[in-house]
Structures are given as structure tokens and as C-alpha cells.
Design a protein around this motif. Structure first.
Motif, PDB file in Angstrom:
ATOM      1  N   ARG A 158       0.393  -1.782  -0.137  1.00 54.28           N
ATOM      2  CA  ARG A 158      -0.210  -0.023   0.142  1.00 54.28           C
ATOM      3  C   ARG A 158       0.815   1.430   0.418  1.00 54.28           C
ATOM      4  O   ARG A 158       1.798   1.068   0.954  1.00 54.28           O
ATOM      5  CB  ARG A 158      -1.231  -0.110   1.485  1.00 54.28           C
ATOM      6  N   ALA A 183     -10.084   0.713  -1.691  1.00 57.33           N
ATOM      7  CA  ALA A 183     -10.274   1.881  -1.588  1.00 57.33           C
ATOM      8  C   ALA A 183     -11.718   0.708  -2.101  1.00 57.33           C
ATOM      9  O   ALA A 183     -11.210  -0.117  -2.533  1.00 57.33           O
ATOM     10  CB  ALA A 183     -10.204   2.243  -3.261  1.00 57.33           C
ATOM     11  N   GLU A 184     -12.849   1.049  -1.787  1.00 52.07           N
ATOM     12  CA  GLU A 184     -13.886   0.527  -2.225  1.00 52.07           C
ATOM     13  C   GLU A 184     -14.061   0.387  -3.530  1.00 52.07           C
ATOM     14  O   GLU A 184     -13.902   1.121  -5.020  1.00 52.07           O
ATOM     15  CB  GLU A 184     -15.504   2.003  -1.928  1.00 52.07           C
TER      16      GLU A 184
END
Length: 367
Positions: A209, A366-367
Motif C-alpha cells: 500500500r 478503496a471501495e
């Protein structure tokens, strides 16, 4: 022949932008190692540092115990499959595949034989005399894989090589790639954002990430025992509850949420430990949520069915909790034992404390 790969406190900067931040990894000799993460997280940057196309701003890259500082891509014991493939347009397919053997002076008869073996492996038998321009995008991708394998490097670097293939062929090729890797014992470093590829093929997976390695472990541990909220939210699907730890006993946290007190196991990783009073997320997989039908469990809710999606082998059910209207997803196998529910059906659902995990609040995927 194979080699291990070490990244020791590697930083990679482009001006003020940090693409890789204090990354240390040890990829074992003969291991299938995957770097998994969303676009822009730095995984391809690390691969290019291993291949020699990028020089770390700080830290070292070692292959087979040798520091690669000052050693260019052409002199490293690696082969890299580029995302743009870089096939030679004026060569036939079999000539592309065996180009590394031609450079080494291998005769045409042996090169033809090796090309035929690899063409069969990548499901392009009989295509050897075609030109690159005659192939589809997916076929070109497979030729690039065969060409890299033909070079028999000590370390094979693969940057999302299956991304252009259709689903069934991608599934076939990832099985074949894994079988080849196990047969020849070459160290594979594989870059992908596809979690299915990572979990299916890899001995170990590093989840990244924003230039940081969040967790390194085997696929089962990554999925079942995530160390951070990002890993839990990025790898697979999870229902997420927000709350505060009220108490902890025998490795089980009681968490106050807007949907009541939830019981969830604590992480066994000391760096992911939670304490009384901590703000946490409670994660539970859709496949761990069940219809109760009167049977008690640790965490129970009244809910209303929003809608259901049929996927052949699975039913995906979306429900709204009565307490907060929070949307929850559950998955169950289509074995004929459960009758589909119409919208607005009131049901009781729940999950066990061992199926949920409480982790410190942190960045989410993130969705």
C-alpha cells in the motif's frame, strides 16, 4: 539453477514522491513470490529495481547473495516479462520464443523443438510460423511468457503477464505457470492486483500500500489472519463494523458498535494487537455469515433481505441490519439446501466470534 532475492531497506524516490518506503523482503531460492497491491502502490517499481531498470535511492538488492549495485539488466540472472510485451514484430512466433537460444548459438533444430514444447504449453500449437501481427492480444501475452521461460533465468520477473487473457485461459495459464515453476525450480517474482492469482499460485504474498509492505505471508494466512485493516479490506471481501474495545478475555475482544456488542478474535501478531479502549474495525467474511434458523451463535442480528444475486455455484445475499440499516453481504454455496429469499424478507443472521477479527483502525482499500 535458481537464486534467492533480498531487498534490504530499499527506498525509491522520484523527486519528492516516494514509490517504495523502507522495503525489506527475502524471497527464497525456488519460491513463487507475489507482490500484490492496487495500481500505484509501488509493486512494479520494486520489480524494476530487482531487474536493474531502476536503481534504489537507498538500500540494496541482492540476487544469489551478490549485491546488484552497478550491474545492469543485461548482466543480471533475471528475465522480465514487460507489460507491453516487447515482442519482435519482424520475427515469427517461434523465433521470438527462442531468441535467447539463438543468441547463445543453439542450432535451429533444437530451437524448433523447444519452441514446439512451449507453444503446446501456452495453447498455441501450430502457430509457430505466424507473425506477431497475426495474433490477438491474449496470444501475444502467452508468447511473451514462453519467451521468458525459454531463457531459463535464475529469477523470472512477471509484471501482470496474464492481464490480457480471458478468464478461463487466465485460470489455465496460472495453473500451468505454477506447475512449470515447481518443475524447473526457478524463483518467480510475480506482480499482480488480482487476488485470485496471488492466492492460487504463490508460496508467499507481499501486500503493498502506497510504497509500504503491509504484510508478507502465505495466501491462507493473508486471507484468514490479516495484520492490518488495509489487508483485510483489500484481499477478498469483508463486512466491516466500527467500534471501540470494551474488554478482552482469552484472545476475544468485545467491541461496542452501533449494532450492539460484537465478539471477535484478536490478531496473534503483536503489531496488530488491540487493547481496551482502542478504536477498531471488526471484519467478517461474507462466507462466514449464516442464516440462524433458531440456532444461536456469538453475534446475532435481525435483518431484512435487500436482494440476492445468483452466480451459479454461489448465492450472494445483501441484507440491511434492523439495528442500523447497515448493508451486510453474505455468501452461501448453491447446494439446494436454502430456498432463495424475496426482497424485504425478515431473517436472523449471525457469525461466530472465531470467524471475525478485530484490528486497529487504519487505512482501508478503496471501495
Amino acid at each position: 539453477m535458481s537464486a534467492d532475492v533480498r531487498l534490504e531497506t530499499v527506498w525509491i524516490r522520484f523527486g519528492d514522491f516516494v514509490a517504495a518506503r523502507d522495503v525489506s523482503l527475502h524471497i527464497q531460492d525456488g519460491e513463487f513470490f507475489t507482490i500484490l497491491g492496487p495500481s500505484g502502490c509501488g509493486k512494479t517499481t520494486l520489480l524494476r529495481a530487482v531487474s536493474g531498470f531502476l536503481t534504489p535511492s537507498e538500500g540494496r538488492v541482492l540476487i544469489g547473495g551478490e549485491d546488484m549495485a552497478g550491474i545492469g539488466p543485461n548482466r543480471r540472472p533475471t528475465a522480465l516479462i514487460f507489460q507491453n510485451l516487447a515482442l519482435f514484430p519482424l520475427m515469427t512466433i517461434w523465433e521470438n520464443i527462442t531468441f535467447s537460444l539463438e543468441v547463445k548459438g543453439v542450432g535451429i533444430k533444437e530451437r524448433r523443438k523447444r519452441a514446439a514444447e512451449l507453444l503446446e504449453l501456452i495453447a498455441l500449437k501450430g502457430h509457430g510460423d505466424k507473425m506477431v501481427s497475426e495474433l490477438s492480444g491474449g496470444q501475444k501475452q502467452r508468447v511473451a511468457i514462453a519467451r521468458a521461460l525459454c531463457a531459463q533465468p535464475q529469477v523470472l520477473l512477471l509484471d501482470e503477464p496474464l492481464s490480457a487473457l480471458d478468464l478461463k485461459l487466465r485460470q489455465h495459464m496460472r495453473t500451468e505457470l505454477r506447475a512449470i515453476q515447481q518443475q524447473v525450480g526457478i524463483t518467480f517474482i510475480y506482480i499482480t492486483h488480482d487476488q485470485g492469482e496471488a492466492l492460487t499460485m504463490s508460496d508467499n504474498v507481499a501486500v503493498m500500500r502506497e510504497g509500504i509492505v503491509e504484510q508478507v505471508s502465505d495466501g491462507t494466512t493473508i486471507y484468514d489472519e490479516p495484520d492490518t485493516s488495509f489487508v483485510a479490506s483489500f484481499v477478498g471481501e469483508n463486512n466491516r463494523f466500527v467500534g471501540k474495545v470494551a474488554r478482552i478475555s482469552a484472545g476475544i475482544a468485545e467491541v461496542n458498535t452501533e449494532d450492539g456488542v460484537l465478539r471477535a478474535r484478536c490478531s496473534t501478531n503483536p503489531q496488530s494487537a488491540v487493547s481496551k479502549g482502542d478504536d477498531v474495525f471488526v471484519f467478517v467474511r461474507p462466507e462466514s455469515v449464516r442464516f440462524l434458523d433458531g440456532a444461536p451463535t456469538d453475534n446475532q442480528f435481525k435483518a431484512k433481505v435487500y436482494h440476492e444475486e445468483f452466480e451459479g455455484n454461489l448465492w450472494q445475499v445483501f441484507l440491511d441490519l434492523a439495528s442500523s440499516q447497515k448493508r451486510v453481504k453474505m455468501s452461501y454455496v448453491n447446494d439446494g439446501s436454502i430456498t432463495p429469499h424475496s426482497a424485504d424478507t425478515e431473517v436472523a443472521i449471525g457469525f461466530s466470534e472465531r470467524a471475525a477479527i478485530a484490528l486497529p483502525r487504519g487505512p482501508l482499500a478503496a471501495e
